[in-house]
Design an enzyme around this catalytic site. Sequence first.
Site, PDB file in Angstrom:
ATOM      1  N   ASP A  33       0.730  -1.339  -0.148  1.00  0.00           N
ATOM      2  CA  ASP A  33       0.008  -0.134   0.111  1.00  0.00           C
ATOM      3  C   ASP A  33       0.961   1.160  -0.065  1.00  0.00           C
ATOM      4  OD1 ASP A  33       1.033  -0.556   2.822  1.00  0.00           O
ATOM      5  OD2 ASP A  33      -1.095   0.114   3.595  1.00  0.00           O
TER       6      ASP A  33
ATOM      7  N   ASP B 146       7.130   3.742   3.000  1.00  0.00           N
ATOM      8  CA  ASP B 146       7.714   5.025   3.626  1.00  0.00           C
ATOM      9  C   ASP B 146       9.091   4.851   4.027  1.00  0.00           C
ATOM     10  OD1 ASP B 146       6.660   3.446   5.752  1.00  0.00           O
ATOM     11  OD2 ASP B 146       5.326   5.015   6.127  1.00  0.00           O
TER      12      ASP B 146
ATOM     13  N   PHE C 154       0.551  12.752   6.761  1.00  0.00           N
ATOM     14  CA  PHE C 154      -0.043  11.556   7.271  1.00  0.00           C
ATOM     15  C   PHE C 154      -1.359  11.088   6.318  1.00  0.00           C
ATOM     16  CE2 PHE C 154      -0.419   9.216  11.434  1.00  0.00           C
ATOM     17  CZ  PHE C 154      -1.274   8.204  10.787  1.00  0.00           C
TER      18      PHE C 154
END
Length: 179
Positions: free
Chosen positions: A97, A100, A151
Site C-alpha cells: 500500500d 515510506d 499522514f
Amino acid sequence: MEQGIDKILLTEEQIQTRVRELGAILTAEYADKNPVIVGVLKGVVVFYADMLRQIKAPCQIDFMWISSYKGTESSGMTVRQDITADIRGRHVLILEDIYDTGNSLTFTVEHLLAKGPASLKICTLLDKPERRKPGITLQADYVGFTIPNEFVVGYGLDYNEQYRNLPYVGILKPEVYQK
C-alpha cells in the site's frame, strides 16, 4: 469519519485510473510467468483487490502479515503470518500500500528472497521517499503515486484501524493524531 480529513490527496478516480494503468503494465510483464502475488496485510487489501482484477494474466495469490514488536528490546519486525505458497523458482510480485520508511518492505523482501524465488519485484500504490530511513536503498519497481511526507489515510490506509474504507487517499488533520 470525513471530519478528520484535512484534504483529499488522491481522488477515487485518480486511483482507479492509475490501477488500470499498472494492471496493463503488470499483465504484459507477467503474461507467461504465472506469478505469486503477495499482499502485505492489512493496509494493502483494497489496493490488492483492485489490482488483482486488473492483472489479466494467470497468477496465484498469497498474503503475509508482519508487525513490529515492542518492549524493552530494540524495535524490529516479525512475521505474524507467512505466505503458504512455495515460491522457490517462481516469479513473485509484492503489492504494497505505501512505501515510506522502508523498514517493513526491506524486511519483507529479505524474508521472501530467502525462499529462493526466480524473481521478486515490488509494486506500491504510494511512495513516500522523504520518509525513507538512511541506508535504505531498496527501490519499488512499479509506483502508483509519489506523495509528500503527509499522514495519509483511506483506500486501505489507517489511523488506529480507522479510515481504511474511504475510497480516496486523504491527508489526516494533525489534531486527530496529535491528541
